[in-house]
Design a protein around this motif. Sequence first.
Motif, PDB file in Angstrom:
ATOM      1  N   ARG A 146       0.828  -1.206   0.000  1.00 40.74           N
ATOM      2  CA  ARG A 146       0.000   0.000   0.000  1.00 40.74           C
ATOM      3  C   ARG A 146       0.863   1.257   0.000  1.00 40.74           C
ATOM      4  NH1 ARG A 146      -3.219   3.311   3.577  1.00 40.74           N
ATOM      5  NH2 ARG A 146      -5.260   3.722   2.619  1.00 40.74           N
ATOM      6  N   ILE A 147       1.961   1.248   0.749  1.00 40.06           N
ATOM      7  CA  ILE A 147       2.848   2.408   0.785  1.00 40.06           C
ATOM      8  C   ILE A 147       3.497   2.623  -0.581  1.00 40.06           C
ATOM      9  CG2 ILE A 147       4.968   3.332   1.782  1.00 40.06           C
ATOM     10  CD1 ILE A 147       2.510   3.544   3.581  1.00 40.06           C
ATOM     11  N   ASN A 148       3.913   1.530  -1.227  1.00 37.54           N
ATOM     12  CA  ASN A 148       4.511   1.654  -2.561  1.00 37.54           C
ATOM     13  C   ASN A 148       3.500   2.204  -3.560  1.00 37.54           C
ATOM     14  OD1 ASN A 148       6.974   0.667  -1.658  1.00 37.54           O
ATOM     15  ND2 ASN A 148       6.491  -1.446  -2.198  1.00 37.54           N
ATOM     16  N   SER A 149       2.249   1.733  -3.460  1.00 41.62           N
ATOM     17  CA  SER A 149       1.210   2.266  -4.341  1.00 41.62           C
ATOM     18  C   SER A 149       0.949   3.739  -4.063  1.00 41.62           C
ATOM     19  CB  SER A 149      -0.075   1.452  -4.161  1.00 41.62           C
ATOM     20  OG  SER A 149      -1.118   1.967  -4.960  1.00 41.62           O
ATOM     21  N   PHE A 150       0.982   4.122  -2.792  1.00 34.47           N
ATOM     22  CA  PHE A 150       0.793   5.527  -2.433  1.00 34.47           C
ATOM     23  C   PHE A 150       1.927   6.391  -2.986  1.00 34.47           C
ATOM     24  CE2 PHE A 150       1.416   9.184   0.289  1.00 34.47           C
ATOM     25  CZ  PHE A 150       0.135   9.694   0.442  1.00 34.47           C
ATOM     26  N   ASN A 151       3.160   5.940  -2.803  1.00 36.20           N
ATOM     27  CA  ASN A 151       4.307   6.718  -3.271  1.00 36.20           C
ATOM     28  C   ASN A 151       4.338   6.831  -4.792  1.00 36.20           C
ATOM     29  OD1 ASN A 151       5.193   7.107  -0.632  1.00 36.20           O
ATOM     30  ND2 ASN A 151       6.533   5.312  -0.670  1.00 36.20           N
ATOM     31  N   ALA A 152       3.821   5.808  -5.491  1.00 39.92           N
ATOM     32  CA  ALA A 152       3.813   5.857  -6.953  1.00 39.92           C
ATOM     33  C   ALA A 152       2.826   6.900  -7.480  1.00 39.92           C
ATOM     34  CB  ALA A 152       3.475   4.477  -7.516  1.00 39.92           C
ATOM     35  N   LYS A 153       1.701   7.073  -6.787  1.00 44.93           N
ATOM     36  CA  LYS A 153       0.682   8.021  -7.243  1.00 44.93           C
ATOM     37  C   LYS A 153       0.803   9.386  -6.582  1.00 44.93           C
ATOM     38  CE  LYS A 153      -2.796   4.405  -8.048  1.00 44.93           C
ATOM     39  NZ  LYS A 153      -1.990   3.265  -7.596  1.00 44.93           N
ATOM     40  N   PHE A 154       1.629   9.495  -5.541  1.00 44.21           N
ATOM     41  CA  PHE A 154       1.698  10.741  -4.785  1.00 44.21           C
ATOM     42  C   PHE A 154       2.237  11.915  -5.611  1.00 44.21           C
ATOM     43  CE2 PHE A 154       3.612  13.217  -1.090  1.00 44.21           C
ATOM     44  CZ  PHE A 154       2.402  13.800  -0.766  1.00 44.21           C
ATOM     45  N   PRO A 155       3.278  11.752  -6.447  1.00 43.75           N
ATOM     46  CA  PRO A 155       3.708  12.893  -7.273  1.00 43.75           C
ATOM     47  C   PRO A 155       2.616  13.402  -8.203  1.00 43.75           C
ATOM     48  CG  PRO A 155       5.434  11.238  -7.193  1.00 43.75           C
ATOM     49  CD  PRO A 155       4.225  10.623  -6.555  1.00 43.75           C
ATOM     50  N   ASP A 156       1.791  12.502  -8.755  1.00 43.15           N
ATOM     51  CA  ASP A 156       0.675  12.952  -9.594  1.00 43.15           C
ATOM     52  C   ASP A 156      -0.328  13.769  -8.785  1.00 43.15           C
ATOM     53  OD1 ASP A 156       1.824  11.581 -11.702  1.00 43.15           O
ATOM     54  OD2 ASP A 156       0.688   9.747 -11.293  1.00 43.15           O
ATOM     55  N   ALA A 157      -0.551  13.363  -7.535  1.00 51.58           N
ATOM     56  CA  ALA A 157      -1.454  14.138  -6.676  1.00 51.58           C
ATOM     57  C   ALA A 157      -0.888  15.532  -6.402  1.00 51.58           C
ATOM     58  CB  ALA A 157      -1.681  13.385  -5.362  1.00 51.58           C
ATOM     59  N   ILE A 158       0.424  15.621  -6.187  1.00 49.41           N
ATOM     60  CA  ILE A 158       1.034  16.936  -5.955  1.00 49.41           C
ATOM     61  C   ILE A 158       0.930  17.802  -7.198  1.00 49.41           C
ATOM     62  CG2 ILE A 158       3.191  18.115  -5.389  1.00 49.41           C
ATOM     63  CD1 ILE A 158       3.967  15.782  -3.675  1.00 49.41           C
ATOM     64  N   GLU A 159       1.129  17.194  -8.382  1.00 48.91           N
ATOM     65  CA  GLU A 159       0.973  17.956  -9.627  1.00 48.91           C
ATOM     66  C   GLU A 159      -0.454  18.458  -9.793  1.00 48.91           C
ATOM     67  OE1 GLU A 159       3.065  19.015 -11.726  1.00 48.91           O
ATOM     68  OE2 GLU A 159       4.904  17.975 -11.133  1.00 48.91           O
ATOM     69  N   LEU A 160      -1.418  17.653  -9.384  1.00 46.80           N
ATOM     70  CA  LEU A 160      -2.804  18.114  -9.435  1.00 46.80           C
ATOM     71  C   LEU A 160      -3.033  19.275  -8.470  1.00 46.80           C
ATOM     72  CD1 LEU A 160      -5.593  17.651 -10.638  1.00 46.80           C
ATOM     73  CD2 LEU A 160      -6.021  15.956  -8.853  1.00 46.80           C
ATOM     74  N   THR A 188      -8.026   8.078  -0.907  1.00 43.14           N
ATOM     75  CA  THR A 188      -8.602   7.754   0.401  1.00 43.14           C
ATOM     76  C   THR A 188      -7.940   8.562   1.510  1.00 43.14           C
ATOM     77  OG1 THR A 188      -9.101   5.513  -0.364  1.00 43.14           O
ATOM     78  CG2 THR A 188      -9.071   5.892   2.014  1.00 43.14           C
ATOM     79  N   GLU A 189      -6.625   8.651   1.474  1.00 45.61           N
ATOM     80  CA  GLU A 189      -5.908   9.382   2.525  1.00 45.61           C
ATOM     81  C   GLU A 189      -6.231  10.867   2.485  1.00 45.61           C
ATOM     82  OE1 GLU A 189      -4.352   8.049   4.891  1.00 45.61           O
ATOM     83  OE2 GLU A 189      -4.285   5.992   4.143  1.00 45.61           O
ATOM     84  N   LYS A 212       1.368  10.525  10.565  1.00 40.59           N
ATOM     85  CA  LYS A 212       1.670   9.521  11.589  1.00 40.59           C
ATOM     86  C   LYS A 212       1.197   8.142  11.166  1.00 40.59           C
ATOM     87  CE  LYS A 212       1.573  12.644  15.579  1.00 40.59           C
ATOM     88  NZ  LYS A 212       0.872  12.985  16.851  1.00 40.59           N
ATOM     89  N   ARG A 213       0.060   8.076  10.489  1.00 38.65           N
ATOM     90  CA  ARG A 213      -0.460   6.782  10.082  1.00 38.65           C
ATOM     91  C   ARG A 213       0.338   6.206   8.913  1.00 38.65           C
ATOM     92  NH1 ARG A 213      -5.040   8.335   9.354  1.00 38.65           N
ATOM     93  NH2 ARG A 213      -5.151   8.549   7.095  1.00 38.65           N
ATOM     94  N   LEU A 214       0.677   7.028   7.925  1.00 42.53           N
ATOM     95  CA  LEU A 214       1.427   6.527   6.772  1.00 42.53           C
ATOM     96  C   LEU A 214       2.893   6.267   7.119  1.00 42.53           C
ATOM     97  CD1 LEU A 214       0.034   8.791   3.912  1.00 42.53           C
ATOM     98  CD2 LEU A 214      -0.458   6.384   4.318  1.00 42.53           C
ATOM     99  N   ASN A 215       3.494   7.194   7.849  1.00 39.53           N
ATOM    100  CA  ASN A 215       4.889   7.054   8.284  1.00 39.53           C
ATOM    101  C   ASN A 215       5.824   6.847   7.088  1.00 39.53           C
ATOM    102  OD1 ASN A 215       7.000   6.973  10.120  1.00 39.53           O
ATOM    103  ND2 ASN A 215       6.820   4.787  10.491  1.00 39.53           N
ATOM    104  N   THR A 216       5.680   7.695   6.076  1.00 38.99           N
ATOM    105  CA  THR A 216       6.536   7.640   4.903  1.00 38.99           C
ATOM    106  C   THR A 216       7.283   8.965   4.770  1.00 38.99           C
ATOM    107  OG1 THR A 216       4.762   8.464   3.466  1.00 38.99           O
ATOM    108  CG2 THR A 216       4.971   6.092   3.713  1.00 38.99           C
TER     109      THR A 216
END
Length: 325
Positions: A146-160, A188-189, A212-216
Amino acid sequence: MTILPMIIFFVGTLGFLALLYFAFSGPNVQKAQAKRLGSLRQRHAPATSQISAEAQMNRILAKRDTKMDSFAGRFIPKPEMLRLRLKQTGMNWTLGQYMMAIVGITVVVGGLFYFRGMPIYLALLVGTFLGFGLPHMVVGFLIKRRINSFNAKFPDAIELLVRGLRSGLPISETLQVVASEVPDPVGTEFGEVVDKMKIGKTMDEALEDTAKRLNTPEFNFFCITLAIQRETGGNLAETLSNLANVLRQRSQMKLKIKAMSAESKASAYIVGSLPFIVFGMIMMINPSYMGEFFVDERLIIAGLGGLVWMGIGVFIMAKMVNFEI
């Protein structure tokens, strides 16, 4: 069969498994990094009465636990940490279900090996080890995925977020857009962040709870960037755009390291697991033949020596290919 050779063999096996655990658990750089990020976040966080509110919320959530959850919390060490790990998986698992899985695997595996002719002490050891190890490994695997999936999509979320800020939307509205447009688990987060803001929490407090929950490190970078930009000012869209580029480069570097070290890691896994697989297969086929390893002191000494040398080799190989950026 005497008890002393069994104890010696158990101690040697547990020592080998502990050596494998420390070898593949990774360096302590992550703890130091998390400590530095936490201190930096606290330095830029506003002083509020959030601690008492969180304590009250924890008491409310504790009242929702079932009897099985309360019973499991008495025997499981650090139940709050385990609750956090179960929540990080994205599944609706409880402490009671986790404890039932441990007991079920221990009884089934121990009984299976015992009825196949394995000594009761060894069957109990194997059942207990798998009973505690398998649920922990499954939870860790789901968290990592789940963390790897989050990190893969997180830059796209920041660009949005950057596009929303450049179009003139406030940061709260852009967070709502990210929650509705970006797939899970990022959507979801961010949806939970927006929901907490709707019930009265500030954006910093809502992001702090998610961090705190993700801890990434990636999400911690995002929270720290917002906190520093709020104090120093400047172009938030440009700052977040630079952060998205940094996170993408960081992800690319991780993939390169993973590809370069894949062969050595596979060799370490094969070397470490093959003797146990062969031993278990022969034990299932001919228990009396392998049972000599628990009776004959010469075989016990030879087996412990092989475990020690194999453990040292696997430990060195794991440390050689374990990188942290």
